[in-house]
Every structure is written in structure tokens, then in C-alpha cells.
Design an enzyme around this catalytic site. Structure first.
Site, short mmCIF file in Angstrom:
data_model
loop_
_atom_site.label_atom_id
_atom_site.label_comp_id
_atom_site.label_asym_id
_atom_site.label_seq_id
_atom_site.Cartn_x
_atom_site.Cartn_y
_atom_site.Cartn_z
N SER D 61 4.22 -0.98 -7.75
CA SER D 61 5.60 -1.47 -8.43
C SER D 61 6.35 -0.38 -9.21
CB SER D 61 5.13 -2.49 -9.65
OG SER D 61 4.85 -3.68 -9.06
N LYS D 64 9.92 0.28 -8.17
CA LYS D 64 10.78 -0.74 -8.12
C LYS D 64 11.93 -0.06 -9.11
CE LYS D 64 7.92 -5.05 -8.10
NZ LYS D 64 6.80 -5.76 -8.58
N TYR D 189 10.15 -3.42 1.54
CA TYR D 189 9.53 -3.84 0.24
C TYR D 189 7.95 -3.14 0.30
CZ TYR D 189 7.56 -6.13 -3.96
OH TYR D 189 6.82 -6.29 -5.09
N TYR D 241 4.85 -5.63 -16.69
CA TYR D 241 4.68 -7.11 -16.30
C TYR D 241 4.73 -7.95 -17.69
CZ TYR D 241 2.78 -4.68 -12.28
OH TYR D 241 2.51 -3.96 -11.15
N VAL D 259 0.18 -1.39 -9.48
CA VAL D 259 -1.08 -1.93 -9.29
C VAL D 259 -2.07 -0.83 -8.31
CG1 VAL D 259 -0.87 -4.31 -9.48
CG2 VAL D 259 -0.58 -3.25 -7.24
#
Lengths: 305, 305, 305, 305
Positions: D61, D64, D189, D241, D259
Site C-alpha cells: 500500500s 498508493k 495494481y 488504514y 502489508v
């Protein structure tokens, strides 16, 4: 600074037309929709203001900052944050669903209604009267005023129409997350929401938090630097209801709004800002307040991010 | 029939071990977990029973059938079903989330807690005392007894622990779907839940509905055939909480359970059945009751589907 | 009977104006909105029909009854109902939320989209072609036709626009509740939805279920009495999407609707009924179909409750 | 600084025992659970590191942030924030429920899975290959490396197990909020998640954002100051998160976790920090990373609030 504030007010005078005065509490619906005022307490140069700085309004959710500061000081972080979380959330401020959906049914943060009600219940005073006295005393110490009074008409109007808050409180009690007499706690909640202030008061309140807990008007250390910082952080992530994320991007200052039309903001180490403007956007934030804060943040490069 | 019932009780005597007596109302927790009884009022041959037919228990949610029958008779279908829906739902009986999630925030059916509270509020009696008198009178007429009394200990226990129902009621009021004094309506609700009966009483109640509204013991037409049929239908789709769908497949009879351990069932044109067994499954239905009804339905081919 | 049906059609001819033809599948949007037809296969007197009995339409969700009957016959109740529930639910037929909210993320019943997809995946044929052949063969046996063909235009349209069903399938796979190749299973699903029938076909299908699994046209025992009864029960509690509860009160017959405009109903031991009318209400049920079934149920006292 | 970092690593070496390596992607489960490393790129004094600075891991992540920076640069804020929101939310990073519950079914922010998938879909390159080349090029420019490579084993593992992301993508497509070929977008992705880095790389990435978009290693202006600030803000409110609110209170720095065990943090005007530690807490954040950042933030007074 005064000149800048006057330009800001001038430029944002019409923004109230894009919002609506809160109507779910009848007494709030009577507010002057086009009132627009701003005040800044700069830690190095003191107070300036522009627009409707005499306009009085009730703190509503801005008071949650006061009771949070009080609870953190009186009960400590550990107790407060085992009873409520620190998480921003994308649900309206009065959602029960969210509480039911997520075990352990703990309010997500102290600045939504359920969280503020739990925070009030933690205060160490047994008597409703004493509890409320402590909250309004803290409000006075943060705003630098001798006393902050409850607007009785708003308080009664609030008390008569807050069925959703009653539902939240009974739900919290049913899952074991709220102790004490419900009507008693709610009474204190309605009273704190009805504390009456001006944007100048909110500027000093913000400045007290910006100055790590020392009120710049009275020189009193109202809360510890750590409490001040925790409160500022929670304001930054959760202070503008479910509009907090967008506010961080567009304005970028720790702030708390109330449906009475006020916003209090704290720029760490620099200044406190108070705004008023009773017309609200869909999420419950003052339209004029958002516009003025955005402008000021750009002009003075106040963003913390 | 008596022999059959005795076999059924014999075979299901041990099923209570798979359940647990309701504990969230302290007084209910005192019930004898292994009580197991069944009674049938056959429209052609009258009453038979087996097992603990003397065991008394409170109606709890079975009383929702009584107040629904009363409201339909007094207010008409249109009024009742504009205030509550007719939809079974896969959520627990006391969920607030569901109410908040679905506009127009109307209870999904009259047999979940929120729906039963609204149904009570529709009754045309202004005084709490009169409203409750009408409900217990209807209970008496449906069960064929002179009077059905409130178990005061359960009533007080219920009143002292029903915070979730208070939350439901205040939520309903906050969205404009509940009128009247909350504590007053809830008081009637707690009282109706605490009406004390035996499985024989529930058999007659079921038989009254099975006989299109005419009590087979007293011969009184208690409700109209249409009301009886609507009530039977709602029992069939919504009567066993979120276990209604499975009950339809495994047993297939209109029935309503209560956390006091009772179940009342109505086989249209044939018989009423009452069972007792305070140990409940995870969904709140009597384990022994389910087992006995399943057995009886198979033996006598009672399924309506 | 024919006369009665003609009156029924006459009286309901205009009801389509209160609905709308499904548009989310482009090909369905082309259907004649005002088509209105009904057919009854009475177990004692055979077929009667009135209105647009020649109108063809695709089964859509009515096909879920076919695949459920097939899966129950091939895999047994235990396997089917450990993969999907039996619970009616108050959510739309394509809700993912519900699946995510409730552990164990199992579809609530076999007549919502997620449930029907899982049911198809249970069938013992490995090859997509064989699985689909088995479903259309079962459709033929239940409707008493040599073959029921896929409407290719609808099938392709469906396949091209079923992103929500793909989302449901992938979600089910992600939580371990769907095995096999997703596109393969979905292909069979889109094909079964596109099976083309008339209301007469649906009347025979309903009659087969009403006659405990024996097709009254061909005399073939298509499914066992137990499977027929389970299917009827699930139709009764879950067959009309989230309008199932209201349909039970107003019509009171096990039935299954499809967004192609068809409804198949089964009155146990008496008759099967098929209706068509592509204009749908907000919940996805044929407006004309609902009106005609309501009327017929009243005239012939068909209610099972 | 190096000494301080060594103390920090020393003190946090054992914290991994309180977490678990991510297992839902098989290849990630193979990571060394006790790897613990930290690197700081101080804008005035350059790079220091301690612990397992050679340990390589995939960005997951954290990537992102890269694609968000790229999309903001290529498409502009208006386009990006009309497709995804800016709101932190209290739901897990892969929740579909939240998307379905809230109209207009738009991902709440660009740092949850659904949001990141939409962000990727906005990029102006048509070909999957070009889109991915642009993302990895941006990763290289932000980390100051010639190239950042995809870990093929992780990529394939990810691709084979990302059914939930497929569900999210198809749901978004079904509501009209995702355009383009689903598998194509997801492929990009999975590839961006599999970009392999060290904590030193993340320190430079953070420093690039801290330095208003100019990479301090290469001197290249990678993104504009405004894009850098928007990205930092979104990291601050949504980066960890549903643990973002707590992280703001306990650490108080804009940061993004993955993660794979990495965290990249950006202290505006001062420094970038990268940490690694594959054992994760319940919310998916690196346990060792959280502990080290908390320590460092206290020692160096890095909090922005």
C-alpha cells in the site's frame, strides 16, 4: 492583520447563501443567517477581528473540545481513550448504526455526539450541577472570560428535541459503555452545547490550545502541553465531522466546528482563530467559516501538513 | 393425540441441553431450564397436553401477536401497515442499525421490538392504564381465560434492564415514527411482555387464530377472519425472529416465539399449539419448542406450504 | 376458469402503467411494457389462459427455482443449505453489504443472486456446458416442454452488463464460499436467466411443484415430494425479493418473480399459475402479475396462511 | 543521528513478537518476521540508517502514495477528487459494504484499495504496459533509484489471491465509478504493490514529499509543492488504514504503511523516514515500524500537530 481579516470577511460575506441555518433545534433556526465574523489571537501580537465580532452564538459541538480537555486533565488519557476511540469516521455525527456495527460498540472518537456524551460521563463530579460547573469553568478559562453563560432558550430547545441523542445514550448504556443517570448526563450535554460565545472567545480558546495550554490573555496554564497537543490532534483528524478529511486538504489546521455556526482553530505555536457564520453546509460546518479559514490559511501559510 | 404428545415430549425432553435460558433480563434467568411442555387445541376434538403443562412463563414476544391483533381490529390494516412494514428481516430482533440504514426508518414488521412498540403506540387509548387493560383483555379473550395477569417480578426486572428498547424508542421518536410519551409506551410494552401463561393458554390463543378469530373455548368472535389471517401470515414470515425462514422449511406452521420460552402456533382450520421450554437457541427461540413442533408437524402433516 | 381469468386480465390491463420495464439489461428494456397474460394449470381440470399467453419472455430469477430444485435433487438438502441459508431478508437482491456484514458471509437464501450463483456452483457437472444442459433439461421437465431455449440476445446483453453479479461472485470466492471458475459459473447463471418461456410454461412449472414434483402434463416425477415442498416453502418466504412479506399478506401463495416480467406460483395440491407483465415495481416484481395474482387469490381463496 | 537510530532499533527489536506476518498473500507469508530496520534522510544532513537496512520487501500500500502523486500530477486535483474522496474512514481497507452503503458509491479516499484502483484507472496511458511503466518510473524518481523492480513471485502470488480486490473493482464498475478493462487495471495494481524496496528507499521517498516534491538525492523536482502537500495531508489523515487517528495522536507524522511491512513518513521541511518490519498488527500496520516511529517522533519532536 486587521486589514487582512477585513478583506477575508469582505470576500466571504456572500458565502452564507450556499448554506442553511440548522433547523432541527428550533431555537437555532432563529439565528441571523448572514452573520459573518472572524477573530485571530496571534501569539505574538494579540487580538484582531473583522465583521460581526459582536455576534453571539452557542458553542454546540465546539464545546466538545472543552469537555475533552477537561476529561483528559482530570481522568488521564488512558481512561478517556479506553472509553472512546481516536478514529475519524465517515459517518454522520449522530449515527447509531456505526456504534452497533462495530464491536466493542465504543464511540469512535470524542468529538462525535456519542463520544462527547461518554466523555462527560467520565468526569469525576457526581452531581450534575458540579459537573456542569466544571465544564463552564473550563470554558471560561480557555476563552479568558470571567464566565461563559448558558443560553437558556437554546438549552431548553435542545433538551426538548434531542431524541436522537437520547437514543445514542440509551444504546451506549445497553451495551455497557455509559454509566450514570442518562437524563443527568444529557442535561450536562445540552447545557455545554448551549454555552454562548463570540468569535473572539473562540480565537482565545484556539490560542490557548496553540500555546500548549497556556491562555495568552490571562497567562494561566489551563491544561498541560500534552493535553493541548492531544486535543489539537483529535481536532485535526475528527474536528469537522465527516468533512474532516477534506478540511485537512483545503485548510490544513486543527479546528472544531459547531452547528451554532462557530469554528475554533488552533495553529500550533502561532495563533488561535475563531469564526462565526450560522449557515451550514450539508455536513454541518459553517459555510462562511470554511471560506474564511481557507482564505486565511492560504494568505498566512498556516497549513501544518 | 395425548399419546402422541407424550411421545413427542419424551423424545424432546433432553433438547433443552442445547440451549440457554435468557439472562439479559435477570428475572428470566431464574426459570427452570428443563421445563418441557406441549398442549394442542384441536378444533374438532379440544384440548390435549403432555409434559410440564402447569409450568407458567411470561409471554414476552408472543404478546406481540396479541397487540397486533388488537391494533388491526381497532385501527385497521391501513393505519398499522403505514406505521410498520410486513417484511421479514435477517437482523436480530433489537437491531437499531437496520432502522437507521433503511429510509423511511419504519420498523420492518410488527413482530420485532421496534415494530411492537410502534404498534402499541397506535392503540386509541390515551391513558397508559387503559391501553394496557385493553391488551390484557385481548390476551384473556384469545386464551379463553378470565384474566391474564402480569408477573410483577418479571415486569420490574424488564423495566430495569431494557435500555436497548429505550434506545429503539427514542430513535423512532427522533425520526418521527413514534408518537406519545416514551416511558408510558414502554411501560405498556414491558407489561405485555410480562403477561403470564401456560402452554395450554398458548394452544387456545393459537386455536383462536386457526379458527379465523373465534375462540373455540368461549365461542366468542375475538377478531375478524381477515385480522386472524393477516396475523397468521405475519407469524409465518416473521414469527421466529431471524430464524423464520428455517422454521418455515423445517416446521412450516405460522408461529410466534418468546424469550420466556413459549411458542404459540396456529394451523389454519385445524388446531392451535402451545409449547414451553425456557432454554433458547442462539436466535432466541425455545430449543424444546422447536424440536416438539418439528416432530408434531411431521407426524400430523401440518405443513401449510 | 377461462372466464374468470379473462375478467382478471381485463381488470388488471392498465396496472402496467404504474411500473417500469427493467432497463439495467439493455435487451430487457425492449420488452412490450403492456403485455399482460395469465395461465392456470388446475390439477383437476388442466390449462386455461387469458390475455397475452403467446408473449415470450426470459425467466430471469424464476430460473432460480429450477436450479434450486435441481441442486436439492442432485446434492441433497444438507449440502445445499450448508452453502446457502433459508432466510428471507430485507435487502435488495444484489446487495453485497449484507454478505460482508454477516459472518459467515453465506448467501442468505438460494433465491437472491448470490445464493443462486452458489447453488449453480454446487451442481456435480464439471463442464460448464454439461451444467447448463442439466439446468435447461430440468426447466424442460418442469414446464413439460421438449426443450427450453436460451434467448441469445438477452444472454449476451446480460453477460455484458452483469458487473454487480461479478462483484458478488468474486466476493464469495474471496471469503471461501464459492468454488470453481467464476466466469464459467456466471456464464451458466446468465444462460439460465435467459431461458425463454410463456406464462403457460410457468403455470405448468408451478403445477409440477403444486403436485409434489410430478409434472401434470407429462406425468413424469420430476423431483421428490420433499424437494417440491422445500422449494415451495422457500418461494413463500423469499420468492418476491424484499417484497416477499407483503406478498404473503396480500396474495399468500408460494411464488417466484423475475425481472423479465414473469411470476410462477404454486398452490399446494391445487394449481400452478403463470403470469407475465414486463413493467416492474420498485422491488423488481411485475406490477400486472401482482395485481392478477392478488385478484385470483381472492376469487378462488388460494391463500395458504 | 545514526546513534539515535541504533538505540531506537535496539529498543524496538522485540516488538515484532506482538504481530503477525501477512498471510493472505502466500508469498508475503515467507518474509522474515523479525527483520527490523529504519532509515532517515534528513534534509540538512542526508542519510542515516540502523538495523536491517538491506532487507528488501514489497511496497504494497505504500505504492498508493506513488500512484496518487502521479495521478495528481497528470490529471489534476479536480479530476482525482471527483473520482475518489478525501475522507478517512473507520472501516477496513478492503470493505465493500462501505462503498455500497454510501451513495455515490465513490471510494472514500485514494489510500484504501478501492480508491487506489480508481486512481490507477485515471492515469492517461491506455496500454497497461505504459501505465505500469509510468508508475514504476515515478517510484524510481521518488526513491532516487535508477529503477524499482517488481518482485515477480509476489506479483504472481498477489494476482492469484486477490479475489476481494476483483470484487471491489467489479462493484465499482457496476456503479459506474470505474472505467476500463478490470483485469488490466488490477494487473497494474498488483504490479505496483509488488515493487521491491528497502527502508532507505522509503526514507528518500518520504524526504521527496517532505521537501515539497524535490528529490534530495537527485535534485529533481518530481512533483509540484502543491501535489507534495496534498499527498502529505492525505497520508496524515488516511495513511495508516483505520489506525490513522491513533497514529496521529501517538506519532503525529504524515505516513503510509503497507502489508509488506514498510512505512514511509514525511516530516514537512525536515526529513523522510522509512521503516521495515513485516510483522503486522491487527489493522495491518508494521508493529516494529509503529514502535520505532513513535520513539523517533518523541526524541526529535517531529509531531506536526
Amino acid at each position: 492583520m486587521k486589514e487582512l481579516l477585513e478583506t477575508v470577511v469582505e470576500n466571504c460575506r456572500d458565502s452564507w447563501r450556499q448554506g442553511h441555518v440548522a433547523t432541527y433545534i428550533p431555537e437555532l433556526a432563529k439565528a441571523r443567517a448572514d452573520a459573518t465574523g472572524i477573530a485571530v489571537w496571534d501569539l505574538s501580537s494579540g487580538l484582531s477581528g473583522a465583521g460581526d465580532t459582536d455576534f453571539t452564538f452557542t458553542m454546540q459541538s465546539v464545546s466538545k473540545v472543552v469537555s475533552l480537555a477537561l476529561a483528559l486533565s482530570e481522568c488521564g488519557e488512558e481512561k478517556v481513550f479506553s472509553a472512546v476511540g481516536m478514529d475519524p469516521l465517515a459517518d454522520p455525527f449522530n449515527s447509531i448504526m456505526r456504534l452497533e456495527m462495530d464491536a466493542p460498540h465504543r464511540p469512535h472518537n470524542p468529538l462525535i455526539n456519542s463520544g462527547a456524551i461518554v466523555v462527560l460521563s467520565l468526569l469525576p463530579w457526581k452531581e450534575s450541577r458540579d459537573r456542569m460547573a466544571a465544564v463552564s469553568d473550563m470554558a471560561a478559562r480557555m476563552t479568558g472570560r470571567k464566565a461563559v453563560a448558558v443560553n437558556e432558550a437554546v438549552y431548553l430547545s435542545e433538551k426538548g428535541t434531542s431524541d436522537r441523542n437520547r437514543a445514542l445514550a440509551w444504546f451506549l448504556k445497553s451495551v455497557g459503555n455509559l454509566e450514570g443517570d442518562i437524563e443527568d448526563i444529557l442535561d450536562a450535554y445540552f447545557r455545554q452545547c448551549s454555552l454562548e460565545v463570540t468569535c473572539g472567545d473562540l480565537a482565545v480558546l484556539g490560542a490557548t490550545l496553540a500555546a500548549d495550554g497556556t491562555n495568552p490573555v490571562t497567562g494561566e496554564r489551563v491544561v498541560s502541553p500534552r493535553v493541548a497537543r492531544v486535543v489539537r490532534t483529535i481536532m485535526a483528524t475528527c474536528g469537522m465531522y465527516d468533512g474532516s478529511g477534506e478540511f485537512a486538504v483545503t485548510v490544513g489546521i486543527p479546528a472544531k466546528s459547531g452547528v451554532g455556526g462557530g469554528i475554533a482553530a488552533a495553529v500550533p505555536g502561532r495563533m488561535g482563530i475563531g469564526t462565526c457564520g450560522p449557515a451550514l453546509d450539508r455536513k454541518g460546518n459553517s459555510v462562511a467559516g470554511l471560506a474564511m479559514l481557507r482564505r486565511l490559511s492560504e494568505e498566512l501559510k498556516l497549513r501544518i501538513y
